[in-house]
Design an enzyme around this catalytic site. Structure first.
Site, PDB file in Angstrom:
ATOM      1  N   TYR A  92      41.585  29.883  36.712  1.00 31.75           N
ATOM      2  CA  TYR A  92      41.681  31.189  36.051  1.00 31.75           C
ATOM      3  C   TYR A  92      43.136  31.618  35.882  1.00 31.75           C
ATOM      4  O   TYR A  92      43.595  31.896  34.764  1.00 31.75           O
ATOM      5  CB  TYR A  92      40.909  32.252  36.847  1.00 31.75           C
ATOM      6  N   ASP A 100      36.891  34.333  33.788  1.00 33.19           N
ATOM      7  CA  ASP A 100      36.654  35.167  34.966  1.00 33.19           C
ATOM      8  C   ASP A 100      35.140  35.374  35.058  1.00 33.19           C
ATOM      9  O   ASP A 100      34.374  34.788  34.287  1.00 33.19           O
ATOM     10  CB  ASP A 100      37.444  36.487  34.897  1.00 33.19           C
ATOM     11  N   GLU A 155      47.899  38.376  37.375  1.00 28.55           N
ATOM     12  CA  GLU A 155      46.604  37.694  37.428  1.00 28.55           C
ATOM     13  C   GLU A 155      46.166  37.433  38.858  1.00 28.55           C
ATOM     14  O   GLU A 155      44.981  37.531  39.182  1.00 28.55           O
ATOM     15  CB  GLU A 155      46.646  36.390  36.622  1.00 28.55           C
TER      16      GLU A 155
END
Ligand code: SF4
Length: 260
Positions: A94, A112, A11
């Site tokens: 996030y 996102d 990520e």
């Protein structure tokens, strides 16, 4: 449960690098640093060198700090609570929620730029940062955190695209306020990124060139400007290189530059 460290690394890489560039580098990174303990035990310069080419190299410094914090505070295991993840260096809403949704299948909303765009359009108005996150968290059907977030990320990336959304074939058009009519509420809405600044000729390009060179060997002060692609502008090179030092990406004794 899937491995949180693997997902965290993915990520962090995916936040600012395209997926096709990440896949191979992610495997290589995890081959070298399979756990937070291994990463924390390596010199930060090695982690930066491994990261070089992915762009936004500060992420490597933060990931190294995160690994050290995970070792210090959590016994080497990436934590499974939002509050603990958000306290890690450089880990924002996030990445923290992506770890919880995709490793632990927790019911949190991953936001996102694509998801933020969908939420603003469905609402028909610009959203504030707290609003968009709260809306995303509240929208997850109980027990469906993993599947829901995958679907939302896909929907934003492939149907509710920034340009030319395909509202006619959108599976969630019912209940969408905007549906492509009038001014786009996603423009300027929280979490929706605008156009990226041009890379060519930017400070970022010079920073990337220097880190890539340092990953091979130290650079002497006389070669600095040339290495950064600005042979006629040594002042700019020195200024930008100084910021790399401030960001923890390089060190210098005035005569040469090297990775920390
Ligand atoms: Fe996006 Fe159009 Fe679907 Fe609304 S109907 S969510 S604007 S693709």
């Amino acid at each position: 449960m899937r491995d949180r460290w693997s997902i965290l690394v993915a990520e962090v890489m995916l936040q600012q690098t395209q997926v096709d560039r990440v896949a191979e580098r992610w495997s290589r990174f995890l081959g070298r640093y399979p756990t937070p303990s291994v990463c924390a035990g390596a010199p930060v310069g090695d982690v930066i060198a491994e990261w070089s080419g992915l762009g936004y190299n500060r992420r490597a410094v933060y990931l190294h700090r995160t690994a050290a914090t995970v070792v210090d505070r959590h016994g080497g295991e990436v934590p499974g609570r939002l509050v603990d993840l958000l306290a890690l260096p450089g880990i924002g809403p996030y990445a923290a929620r992506a770890v919880l949704a995709f490793a632990d299948e927790q019911d949190v909303g991953v936001v996102d730029t694509n998801v933020a765009r969908v939420l603003a359009r469905r609402s028909g108005r610009r959203l504030r940062p707290a609003e968009v996150q709260a809306m995303a968290d509240a929208s997850v059907p109980t027990g469906s955190g993993w599947a829901w977030n995958q679907t939302m990320l896909d929907l934003g990336a492939t149907v509710c695209r920034a340009r030319n959304p395909t509202c006619g074939s959108c599976p969630v058009s019912t209940g969408c306020v905007w549906r492509g009519q009038g001014d786009d509420p996603a423009v300027g809405s929280a979490g929706v990124s605008g156009r990226q600044a041009t890379f060519e000729g930017s400070d970022r390009q010079g920073r990337g060139r220097l880190v890539a060179a340092l990953a091979e060997s130290p650079v002497t002060a006389v070669r600095l400007a040339e290495t950064m692609g600005w042979p006629d502008d040594p002042e700019r090179a020195a200024r930008v290189a100084s910021r790399l030092v401030a960001d923890g990406l390089a060190v210098t004794d005035g005569r040469r530059w090297l990775l920390p």
